[in-house]
Design an enzyme around this catalytic site. Structure first.
Site, mmCIF file in Angstrom:
data_model
loop_
_atom_site.group_PDB
_atom_site.id
_atom_site.type_symbol
_atom_site.label_atom_id
_atom_site.label_comp_id
_atom_site.label_asym_id
_atom_site.label_seq_id
_atom_site.Cartn_x
_atom_site.Cartn_y
_atom_site.Cartn_z
ATOM 1 N N ASN A 87 -9.987 0.098 -0.577
ATOM 2 C CA ASN A 87 -8.524 0.159 -0.522
ATOM 3 C C ASN A 87 -7.962 -0.468 -1.804
ATOM 4 O O ASN A 87 -8.095 -1.668 -2.016
ATOM 5 C CB ASN A 87 -8.045 -0.607 0.725
ATOM 6 N N HIS A 141 -3.331 7.516 1.949
ATOM 7 C CA HIS A 141 -3.681 6.185 1.447
ATOM 8 C C HIS A 141 -5.104 5.892 1.898
ATOM 9 O O HIS A 141 -5.439 6.052 3.075
ATOM 10 C CB HIS A 141 -2.704 5.158 2.020
ATOM 11 N N CYS A 146 0.814 -1.229 0.000
ATOM 12 C CA CYS A 146 0.000 0.000 0.000
ATOM 13 C C CYS A 146 0.843 1.272 0.000
ATOM 14 O O CYS A 146 0.364 2.339 -0.385
ATOM 15 C CB CYS A 146 -0.958 0.017 1.187
HETATM 16 N N1 ACO Z 1 -18.980 -8.042 8.302
HETATM 17 C C1 ACO Z 1 -19.564 -8.250 9.478
HETATM 18 N N2 ACO Z 1 -18.893 -8.588 10.592
HETATM 19 C C2 ACO Z 1 -17.555 -8.672 10.488
HETATM 20 C C3 ACO Z 1 -16.878 -8.460 9.280
HETATM 21 C C4 ACO Z 1 -17.660 -8.137 8.164
HETATM 22 N N3 ACO Z 1 -17.091 -7.887 6.961
HETATM 23 N N4 ACO Z 1 -15.562 -8.627 9.494
HETATM 24 C C5 ACO Z 1 -15.407 -8.934 10.797
HETATM 25 N N5 ACO Z 1 -16.622 -8.980 11.403
HETATM 26 C C6 ACO Z 1 -16.913 -9.265 12.789
HETATM 27 C C7 ACO Z 1 -15.841 -10.056 13.464
HETATM 28 O O1 ACO Z 1 -15.973 -11.431 13.206
HETATM 29 C C8 ACO Z 1 -16.049 -9.717 14.921
HETATM 30 O O2 ACO Z 1 -17.140 -10.485 15.386
HETATM 31 P P1 ACO Z 1 -17.142 -11.056 16.905
HETATM 32 O O3 ACO Z 1 -17.156 -9.828 17.764
HETATM 33 O O4 ACO Z 1 -18.397 -11.829 16.945
HETATM 34 O O5 ACO Z 1 -15.897 -11.852 17.035
HETATM 35 C C9 ACO Z 1 -16.520 -8.260 14.865
HETATM 36 O O6 ACO Z 1 -16.966 -8.042 13.513
HETATM 37 C C10 ACO Z 1 -15.420 -7.281 15.212
HETATM 38 O O7 ACO Z 1 -14.247 -7.665 14.491
HETATM 39 P P2 ACO Z 1 -12.904 -6.846 14.593
HETATM 40 O O8 ACO Z 1 -11.911 -7.447 13.667
HETATM 41 O O9 ACO Z 1 -12.527 -6.690 16.006
HETATM 42 O O10 ACO Z 1 -13.413 -5.447 14.014
HETATM 43 P P3 ACO Z 1 -12.689 -4.069 13.997
HETATM 44 O O11 ACO Z 1 -13.480 -3.054 14.696
HETATM 45 O O12 ACO Z 1 -11.234 -4.157 14.343
HETATM 46 O O13 ACO Z 1 -12.784 -3.700 12.438
HETATM 47 C C11 ACO Z 1 -11.350 -3.691 10.498
HETATM 48 C C12 ACO Z 1 -12.145 -4.544 11.503
HETATM 49 C C13 ACO Z 1 -12.334 -2.842 9.711
HETATM 50 C C14 ACO Z 1 -10.593 -4.598 9.560
HETATM 51 C C15 ACO Z 1 -10.367 -2.772 11.295
HETATM 52 O O14 ACO Z 1 -9.606 -3.533 12.193
HETATM 53 C C16 ACO Z 1 -9.461 -2.031 10.391
HETATM 54 O O15 ACO Z 1 -9.856 -1.107 9.715
HETATM 55 N N6 ACO Z 1 -8.160 -2.357 10.370
HETATM 56 C C17 ACO Z 1 -7.221 -1.740 9.484
HETATM 57 C C18 ACO Z 1 -6.966 -2.691 8.421
HETATM 58 C C19 ACO Z 1 -6.742 -2.070 7.063
HETATM 59 O O16 ACO Z 1 -7.299 -1.079 6.675
HETATM 60 N N7 ACO Z 1 -5.899 -2.745 6.328
HETATM 61 C C20 ACO Z 1 -5.621 -2.380 5.010
HETATM 62 C C21 ACO Z 1 -4.236 -2.711 4.655
HETATM 63 S S1 ACO Z 1 -3.094 -1.849 5.643
HETATM 64 C C22 ACO Z 1 -3.321 -0.326 5.260
HETATM 65 O O17 ACO Z 1 -3.716 -0.085 4.176
HETATM 66 C C23 ACO Z 1 -3.032 0.696 6.234
#
Ligand code: ACO
Length: 325
Positions: free
Chosen positions: A282, A252, A115
């Site tokens: 993304n 980004h 990225c």
């Molecule tokens: N739809 C519905 N529910 C979901 C989904 C989905 N697509 N994905 C995960 N869940 C559920 C999980 O299973 C979990 O359920 P549980 O509580 O029953 O176990 C719940 O939602 C919470 O999951 P978390 O992973 O804790 O959710 P979080 O609030 O951390 O959000 C996310 C997840 C959006 C991926 C967040 O962590 C994030 O934005 N991280 C950054 C990652 C990123 O952007 N990466 C890109 C590459 S790196 C970069 O570009 C910087």
């Protein structure tokens, strides 16, 4: 003291025709428009057609940037493509782009920083231009992340899309002060200890397969906000500038919450942050130039504006580019 600056001549973008909305995704994996919107700000993503490769997307964005610059491929002597989803293991996607643009001279190569790839590519091109080795560079970020997603893994497949963005930069004489147009400072970093937080579980030398993207989202989020805010501050310090001098931050486009968190940490108002993640999710190395092209084409970024581009990705890698448009 006069120095060589890499001055932006034009930028371009390309998004594949096929659009996949959150609602459509919710018919394939257990998710919802509400969850995706609340956690990421993403509303839709574009998906490359079966017969479209990363180089096809890159060529379309490159032609758009050349047109905006009023230049042709013949004027270009350096092509750098940032991509983590190359057409083939080799040769480079950049060499396919070079051929696709009809170029018969110059040099073309890929850069792989996921990225952060566009920031790494821009930094590399800037350094070549500043040494006087090349005159006009085409710097492209292009990805077909849809090809490396596990479409059964809702924690990752909802986050990414395909696309390409490009800029043309040219070597010009500047005064050496921050009033110059062009790139004023770049900073890039990597820390290989974080491989396991964001990676693809395949590759020619390990599994002999392409593999799928894997991510520990929470951990990535935490590192992203800290690293991005610090690299933006460092870039400003190099140019003896501060956040008040900046007209636009072009981040980004990973996740609206990362954008908001970084802006808060930097103390920059939300209306000075270019946000396009809702439109294309993304797109990895393509996301910064896609956001840049959007804000230039809609008239928000105008000549003389100070902008800071920043990105973070797998590796981890992260970086920023401070420039005057
Ligand atoms: N739809 C519905 N529910 C979901 C989904 C989905 N697509 N994905 C995960 N869940 C559920 C999980 O299973 C979990 O359920 P549980 O509580 O029953 O176990 C719940 O939602 C919470 O999951 P978390 O992973 O804790 O959710 P979080 O609030 O951390 O959000 C996310 C997840 C959006 C991926 C967040 O962590 C994030 O934005 N991280 C950054 C990652 C990123 O952007 N990466 C890109 C590459 S790196 C970069 O570009 C910087």
């Amino acid at each position: 003291m006069s120095i060589i600056r890499s001055v932006f001549k034009g930028c371009g973008a390309y998004l594949p025709e096929k659009v996949l909305t959150n609602a459509e995704l919710a018919t394939c994996v257990e998710t919802s428009d509400e969850w995706i919107t609340a956690r990421t700000g993403i509303k839709k993503r574009h998906i490359a057609a079966e017969d479209q490769t990363t180089s096809d997307l890159a060529i379309a964005a490159a032609n758009d940037a050349l047109k905006a610059a009023g230049m042709t491929a013949e004027d270009i002597d350096l092509v750098i493509v940032a991509t983590a989803t190359p057409d083939q293991t080799f040769p480079s996607t950049a060499s396919r782009v070079q051929a696709g643009l009809g170029m018969t001279s110059g040099v073309a190569f890929d850069i792989q920083a996921v990225c952060s790839g566009f920031i790494f590519a821009l930094t590399t091109a800037d350094n070549y231009l500043k040494t006087g080795q090349y005159q006009n560079a085409l710097v492209i970020g292009a990805e077909t992340f849809s090809r490396i997603l596990d479409w059964e893994d809702r924690t990752t497949c909802v986050l990414f899309g395909d696309g390409a963005g490009a800029v043309v930069i040219s070597a010009e004489t500047g005064s050496g002060t921050s009033t110059d147009r062009g790139i004023l400072a770049t900073q890039i970093h990597s820390d290989g200890r974080y491989n396991d937080l964001l990676y693809v579980d395949g590759g020619p030398s390990s599994t002999k397969t392409v593999g799928h993207l894997r991510m520990q989202g929470r951990e990535v989020f935490r590192h992203a906000v800290t690293n991005l805010a610090s690299v933006v501050r460092d870039s400003l310090a190099v140019a003896n500038m501060n956040m008040d001098d900046v007209n636009w931050i072009v981040p980004h486009q990973a996740n609206k919450r990362i954008l908001d968190g970084t802006a808060r940490k930097l103390g920059i108002e939300a209306d000075r942050v270019v946000v396009t993640v809702d439109q294309h999710a993304n797109t990895s190395a393509a996301s910064v130039p896609l956001a840049l092209a959007t804000a230039v084409k809609d008239g928000r970024i105008v000549e003389g504006d100070v902008i800071i581009m920043e990105a973070m990705g797998g590796g981890f890698t992260w970086g920023a580019c401070l420039c005057r448009w």
